[in-house]
Scaffold this motif. Sequence first.
Motif, mmCIF file in Angstrom:
data_model
loop_
_atom_site.group_PDB
_atom_site.id
_atom_site.type_symbol
_atom_site.label_atom_id
_atom_site.label_comp_id
_atom_site.label_asym_id
_atom_site.label_seq_id
_atom_site.Cartn_x
_atom_site.Cartn_y
_atom_site.Cartn_z
ATOM 1 N N GLY A 1 0.791 -1.222 0.000
ATOM 2 C CA GLY A 1 0.000 0.000 0.000
ATOM 3 C C GLY A 1 0.825 1.275 0.000
ATOM 4 N N ILE A 2 0.129 2.336 0.271
ATOM 5 C CA ILE A 2 0.656 3.688 0.208
ATOM 6 C C ILE A 2 1.794 3.928 1.212
ATOM 7 N N LYS A 3 1.769 3.212 2.329
ATOM 8 C CA LYS A 3 2.778 3.406 3.384
ATOM 9 C C LYS A 3 4.202 3.175 2.865
ATOM 10 N N ALA A 4 4.390 2.150 2.037
ATOM 11 C CA ALA A 4 5.725 1.861 1.501
ATOM 12 C C ALA A 4 6.217 3.010 0.626
ATOM 13 N N VAL A 5 5.319 3.602 -0.146
ATOM 14 C CA VAL A 5 5.689 4.737 -0.996
ATOM 15 C C VAL A 5 6.023 5.946 -0.121
ATOM 16 N N GLN B 1 16.360 9.698 -6.402
ATOM 17 C CA GLN B 1 15.267 8.844 -6.849
ATOM 18 C C GLN B 1 14.963 7.773 -5.817
ATOM 19 N N GLY B 2 13.755 7.206 -5.925
ATOM 20 C CA GLY B 2 13.343 6.159 -5.006
ATOM 21 C C GLY B 2 12.588 5.059 -5.723
ATOM 22 N N MET B 3 12.664 3.857 -5.152
ATOM 23 C CA MET B 3 11.962 2.692 -5.697
ATOM 24 C C MET B 3 11.381 1.871 -4.550
ATOM 25 N N VAL B 4 10.277 1.218 -4.847
ATOM 26 C CA VAL B 4 9.753 0.191 -3.956
ATOM 27 C C VAL B 4 9.744 -1.087 -4.786
ATOM 28 N N GLN C 1 -3.987 0.616 -5.727
ATOM 29 C CA GLN C 1 -4.160 1.765 -6.625
ATOM 30 C C GLN C 1 -3.616 3.032 -5.976
ATOM 31 N N SER C 2 -3.816 3.201 -4.680
ATOM 32 C CA SER C 2 -3.315 4.383 -3.965
ATOM 33 C C SER C 2 -1.792 4.461 -4.040
ATOM 34 N N ALA C 3 -1.137 3.315 -3.949
ATOM 35 C CA ALA C 3 0.331 3.288 -4.042
ATOM 36 C C ALA C 3 0.769 3.772 -5.426
ATOM 37 N N TYR C 4 0.078 3.316 -6.478
ATOM 38 C CA TYR C 4 0.407 3.765 -7.836
ATOM 39 C C TYR C 4 0.224 5.271 -7.987
ATOM 40 N N VAL C 5 -0.865 5.798 -7.460
ATOM 41 C CA VAL C 5 -1.155 7.233 -7.589
ATOM 42 C C VAL C 5 -0.092 8.063 -6.887
ATOM 43 N N LEU C 6 0.229 7.713 -5.641
ATOM 44 C CA LEU C 6 1.228 8.471 -4.890
ATOM 45 C C LEU C 6 2.610 8.341 -5.514
ATOM 46 N N ALA C 7 2.957 7.143 -5.954
ATOM 47 C CA ALA C 7 4.271 6.933 -6.580
ATOM 48 C C ALA C 7 4.400 7.780 -7.840
ATOM 49 N N LYS C 8 3.380 7.778 -8.669
ATOM 50 C CA LYS C 8 3.424 8.551 -9.912
ATOM 51 C C LYS C 8 3.569 10.044 -9.637
ATOM 52 N N SER C 9 2.844 10.556 -8.669
ATOM 53 C CA SER C 9 2.899 11.990 -8.392
ATOM 54 C C SER C 9 4.204 12.422 -7.733
ATOM 55 N N LEU D 1 7.893 1.882 -9.045
ATOM 56 C CA LEU D 1 7.360 0.694 -8.392
ATOM 57 C C LEU D 1 7.714 -0.529 -9.231
ATOM 58 N N ILE D 2 8.387 -1.486 -8.601
ATOM 59 C CA ILE D 2 8.701 -2.750 -9.255
ATOM 60 C C ILE D 2 7.892 -3.814 -8.534
ATOM 61 N N GLY D 3 6.885 -4.325 -9.227
ATOM 62 C CA GLY D 3 5.995 -5.328 -8.661
ATOM 63 C C GLY D 3 6.394 -6.726 -9.069
ATOM 64 N N ARG D 4 5.537 -7.659 -8.749
ATOM 65 C CA ARG D 4 5.812 -9.082 -8.954
ATOM 66 C C ARG D 4 6.200 -9.406 -10.396
ATOM 67 N N ASN D 5 5.415 -8.954 -11.360
ATOM 68 C CA ASN D 5 5.686 -9.297 -12.759
ATOM 69 C C ASN D 5 7.020 -8.726 -13.223
ATOM 70 N N ALA D 6 7.320 -7.493 -12.843
ATOM 71 C CA ALA D 6 8.598 -6.877 -13.219
ATOM 72 C C ALA D 6 9.762 -7.584 -12.525
ATOM 73 N N LEU D 7 9.564 -8.000 -11.275
ATOM 74 C CA LEU D 7 10.612 -8.722 -10.551
ATOM 75 C C LEU D 7 10.881 -10.072 -11.213
ATOM 76 N N ILE D 8 9.825 -10.769 -11.623
ATOM 77 C CA ILE D 8 9.995 -12.048 -12.318
ATOM 78 C C ILE D 8 10.773 -11.832 -13.617
ATOM 79 N N ARG D 9 10.390 -10.813 -14.382
ATOM 80 C CA ARG D 9 11.082 -10.504 -15.639
ATOM 81 C C ARG D 9 12.552 -10.167 -15.374
ATOM 82 N N MET D 10 12.791 -9.386 -14.341
ATOM 83 C CA MET D 10 14.154 -8.988 -13.981
ATOM 84 C C MET D 10 15.002 -10.229 -13.685
ATOM 85 N N ILE D 11 14.467 -11.159 -12.908
ATOM 86 C CA ILE D 11 15.202 -12.371 -12.539
ATOM 87 C C ILE D 11 15.402 -13.269 -13.764
ATOM 88 N N ASN D 12 14.341 -13.472 -14.520
ATOM 89 C CA ASN D 12 14.419 -14.369 -15.684
ATOM 90 C C ASN D 12 15.374 -13.846 -16.757
#
Length: 162
Positions: free
Chosen positions: A102-106, A120-123, A131-139, A144-155
Motif C-alpha cells: 500500500g501507500i505506506k511503503a511509498v 530517486q526512489g523505488m519500492v 491503486q493508492s500506491a500507484y497514484v502516490l508513486a506517480k505523483s 514501483l517494481i511489482g511481482r511481474n517486473a521482478l519475475i522478468r528482472m530475474i528471468n
Amino acid sequence: MQFDIQQVEQFILLLVTAVVIIFLLKVIMKYRKKKRLLRSNIYDIDMLSGEDFELFLFYYYRKHGYRVKLTPLTHDFGADLVIKAHGKRIVVQAKRYKERVGIKAVQEVIGSMAYYKAKQGMVITNSYYTQSAYVLAKSNGITLIGRNALIRMINEDTVLLP
C-alpha cells in the motif's frame, strides 16, 4: 595451580585455531547464503523473510555492478537499500509481502530520500500494489517494481532502475 610456558603457548594456539575456524565457517556460511539467494526464483522469494529479501536485492544489484549499501534493520528512515547508479543515489524500500503493498511503503521511500540525499526512489516487492500506491508513486516520481517486473528482472538477469 601453575602453568608452564609450553601449556600457555598450546592454549593460545588452540584459542587462535578456534577463532580462525569460527571465522572461516562464518565466511563459508555467508558465501553459501549469497549463492542460494542469487539462485532464487519468485517462489523461493515468496518464502524468504523480509530481511533475506533485502539481502537478495543487495546481492542481486551488486552482482550487476552497482554500489549498494544495506541500511540498518531498525531506524532505517524508510529505506532498506541505497544504490549508487550512474552518479545518482537511489533509495529502495523492499517489501516481501503476501498481500498488496500500500501507500505506506511509498511514503516511507519518499521520506527517506532527503535523509539519504537520494535523487530517486523505488519500492520493490514480490507482490502487487494498491491503486493508492500507484497514484502516490506517480505523483512523486517513485518507481514501483511489482511481482511481474521482478519475475522478468530475474528471468532476464537484468536490473530495473528509475
